[in-house]
Design an enzyme around this catalytic site. Sequence first.
Site, PDB file in Angstrom:
ATOM      1  N   GLU A   1     -28.767 -33.155   9.854  1.00 45.24           N
ATOM      2  CA  GLU A   1     -28.274 -32.796  11.218  1.00 45.24           C
ATOM      3  C   GLU A   1     -28.123 -31.417  11.668  1.00 45.24           C
ATOM      4  O   GLU A   1     -27.538 -31.140  12.350  1.00 45.24           O
ATOM      5  CB  GLU A   1     -26.880 -33.617  11.311  1.00 45.24           C
ATOM      6  CG  GLU A   1     -26.970 -35.408  11.131  1.00 45.24           C
ATOM      7  CD  GLU A   1     -25.685 -35.896  11.452  1.00 45.24           C
ATOM      8  OE1 GLU A   1     -25.142 -36.100  12.332  1.00 45.24           O
ATOM      9  OE2 GLU A   1     -25.330 -36.218  10.261  1.00 45.24           O
TER      10      GLU A   1
ATOM     11  N   SER B   1     -25.952 -39.107  13.439  1.00 47.00           N
ATOM     12  CA  SER B   1     -26.960 -38.784  14.627  1.00 47.00           C
ATOM     13  C   SER B   1     -28.178 -39.870  14.422  1.00 47.00           C
ATOM     14  O   SER B   1     -29.259 -39.675  14.745  1.00 47.00           O
ATOM     15  CB  SER B   1     -27.488 -37.345  14.362  1.00 47.00           C
ATOM     16  OG  SER B   1     -26.426 -36.359  14.557  1.00 47.00           O
TER      17      SER B   1
ATOM     18  N   SER C   1     -23.500 -34.773  24.497  1.00 46.70           N
ATOM     19  CA  SER C   1     -22.611 -35.534  23.857  1.00 46.70           C
ATOM     20  C   SER C   1     -21.682 -36.249  24.550  1.00 46.70           C
ATOM     21  O   SER C   1     -21.097 -35.738  25.496  1.00 46.70           O
ATOM     22  CB  SER C   1     -22.101 -34.500  22.664  1.00 46.70           C
ATOM     23  OG  SER C   1     -22.996 -33.936  21.798  1.00 46.70           O
TER      24      SER C   1
END
Length: 366
Positions: free
Chosen positions: A19, A195, A334
């Site tokens: 990530e 993720s 997000s």
Amino acid sequence: MTTPRKTRVAIVFGGRSTEHGISCVSAGSVLGALDPDEFEVVPVGITREGGWVLASGDPAQLAITDRKLPEITAGLGNAVVLPGDPTAHGLMVLDPAEGPRALAGVDVVFPVLHGAYGEDGTIQGLLEMAGIPYVGANVFASAAAMDKEFTKKLAAVEGIPVGPYAVLRAGVTLSEADKERLGLPVFVKPSRAGSSYGITKVSDWAQLDAAVAKARQIDPKVLVEAAIVGREIECGVLEGEAGGAPEASLLAEVRVVSDHDFYDFEAKYLDDSCEYTIPAPMPERVSRQIQEYACRTFTALDCAGLARVDFFVTPELDVYLNEINTMPGFTPTSMFPRMWAATGLEYPKLVDRLIRTALRRGTGLH
């Protein structure tokens, strides 16, 4: 009249996990939100190999461009190290010309790191040893939340519903009994990743071995989860003001609307493939139940600072915990900052609160 000293914040990002790029994007958003009149920022990037460097503090250099994620590489700036020694008072710069020298003391670290070597308790342990306050969960909570097996076990003890699953440690395969118990389809995923990296939806047992091999490229321990048909609902949690009870945000519903089979990495970050609704349309009693479960999960894992807690809601309105993220994404898309903005806490105030919460809590046992 003496000008008050600004709070010195080290933003640490990048890192050794899969990530890495998303961490950089999250850090760019945090850097852009910090009030320069209140905070002095020290941007510290960690390369994929684990080297620490003084990085650019320009948010524009940490954005996704043409579907390409940003990356921290050696040579971007002087190397730095963080000694696990509280008497060192923070970061040391390794200047090739002048040799090692101390930076001015760092008041607090915001480790905007996702995945292994950042969100899993490792950097939290280093910061505890160094005696530097930091944003987010402590060593235990970070490790337990990162490992989906132990998240589920701790939540179940607290009476929070979790779906059927099996754990495949290194060298272990799924038994016929587990196949019968879980049914099809199943989701195969690394136990300690985020993720949506390494996840495969398996609709035929003939696909299982390849899915497990893919997940084990990231983590030798793999989870096989029964698919739960329903809606994907997320809830943000913040540590209460002055150490009070945790607070839950409005809920968000995530829907994949293009040709992605589920909410995978590309759908999350690279394609315009999702729709979000905040607040999620839901009977009030179900919304309250999800918020209660989110706060109870936060407490069950002994979290601090912040978390995003994800759930499935079936057509019958049964609620199941999916996972908890102790350092959720802070990118422009997000959900954690979006949910809190809808709840009334805009991004800059959210970041400010997280930093001040970390300073108040300090390090050590609580």
